[in-house]
Design a protein around this motif. Structure first.
Motif, PDB file in Angstrom:
ATOM      1  N   ALA A 129       0.838  -1.201   0.000  1.00 48.73           N
ATOM      2  CA  ALA A 129       0.000   0.000   0.000  1.00 48.73           C
ATOM      3  C   ALA A 129       0.875   1.253   0.000  1.00 48.73           C
TER       4      ALA A 129
ATOM      5  N   THR B  38       2.125   5.097  -7.206  1.00 49.76           N
ATOM      6  CA  THR B  38       2.830   4.293  -6.209  1.00 49.76           C
ATOM      7  C   THR B  38       4.340   4.485  -6.369  1.00 49.76           C
TER       8      THR B  38
ATOM      9  N   SER C  57      -3.487   7.942   1.347  1.00 49.65           N
ATOM     10  CA  SER C  57      -2.818   6.686   1.054  1.00 49.65           C
ATOM     11  C   SER C  57      -3.788   5.680   0.443  1.00 49.65           C
TER      12      SER C  57
ATOM     13  N   GLY D   9      -3.774   2.709   1.352  1.00 53.27           N
ATOM     14  CA  GLY D   9      -4.015   1.733   2.415  1.00 53.27           C
ATOM     15  C   GLY D   9      -5.401   1.924   3.005  1.00 53.27           C
TER      16      GLY D   9
END
Length: 298
Positions: free
Chosen positions: A29, A94, A149, A151
């Motif tokens: 992540a 990313t 993020s 995540g």
């Protein structure tokens, strides 16, 4: 028409769009994202979103993948190829693909993905006219919610809990019993004294671009505004509760944990702010002069 995705310099059909199996966004992540509203083929508040993207990248020490002008061009072309009129654009960056080790790789190139889709605005407007339900859930996210993020597992768990309860959104509650924000939105209340309240910016919440616009619109309309924590009990006793986000605009919450909020219908403040934001969205598309997709030009 088949949908088209942008992946690392190429526009390709969804069926062929892919990233490396060792992309750190997939394994750790280790990446960030933005969701930007599209109105009449143009991105709404694009500069604010790109400013936040830069901040998130800097906080995670991920190199910017390209110049802002190039990124704007990628987003515009993704909208054009998907013929999106009113909808959203999703952009993800990313750290890139590298051997699976926890420490940052030295030579990884950032992975960039962009997708765009139309959204049924009539359905969203219908939800806003009648209001929606929300449930409270414990806020179990990490300590840097100010970074956008990828995540998102805690948020997904909260959203699933809301879905199973027949609700639109989950409002997240910290250890002190205060609402931080929604699983994918910022949270607001209107007190019985007609004060508009939302949590102040900190590492506990994401600085929503729609949140910022709503604050400006509210102050312009002369509303009393406070940025501070508020409890679940204060929310349940409030005249109004609503959430804001790129895709929800300002969405009235009329049921919270199965209890009616206020008079059980959308409140006047949320309704007025939604109308003001719709006007804002129609006039705050940013970018270069040729931003609008050619298929929308007269």
């Amino acid at each position: 028409m088949s949908r088209i995705a942008y992946v690392n310099g190429r526009y390709m059909p969804y069926a062929k769009a892919a990233v490396h199996v060792e992309d750190r966004g997939f394994q750790f992540a280790d990446g960030v994202y933005e969701v930007i509203a599209v109105a009449s083929g143009r991105l709404v508040d694009a500069i604010g979103h790109l400013d936040r993207l830069d901040r998130s990248l800097n906080e995670l020490r991920i190199a910017s993948p390209m110049s802002r002008g190039a990124l704007l061009a990628v987003m515009a072309e993704t909208i054009r190829r998907n013929r999106v009129v009113n909808g959203s654009l999703y952009l993800q960056v990313t750290r890139g693909a590298a051997k699976r080790e926890f420490a940052f790789p030295e030579n990884a190139r950032p992975t960039v993905v962009a997708i765009a889709r139309n959204v049924d605005l009539l359905k969203a407007a219908a939800n806003a006219r009648k209001g929606v339900a929300a449930v409270t859930q414990p806020d179990i996210r990490w300590g840097r919610c100010d970074i956008k993020s990828v995540g998102l597992l805690p948020a997904a768990l909260a959203k699933q809990a809301a879905k199973e309860a027949g609700a639109y959104e989950a409002l997240l509650v910290d250890r002190d019993g205060n609402i931080t924000e929604g699983s994918s939105s910022n949270a607001w209340i209107v007190t019985k004294d007609n004060v508009l309240v939302t949590r102040a910016l900190s590492r506990s919440i994401l600085g929503g671009i729609t949140r910022s616009a709503i604050l400006e619109l509210a102050r312009r309309e002369g509303l009393r505004v406070e940025e501070r924590p508020f409890s679940v009990q204060e929310a349940k006793a409030a005249k109004e509760v609503f959430v804001t986000s790129t895709t929800s605009f300002a969405m009235p919450i009329v049921m919270l944990d199965g209890q009616p909020v206020g008079n059980g219908g959308p409140g006047t403040v949320a309704t007025a702010l939604r109308a003001a934001y719709e006007a804002h969205a129609a006039t705050h598309a940013t970018g270069h002069p040729d931003w609008q997709a050619p298929f929308l030009r007269p």
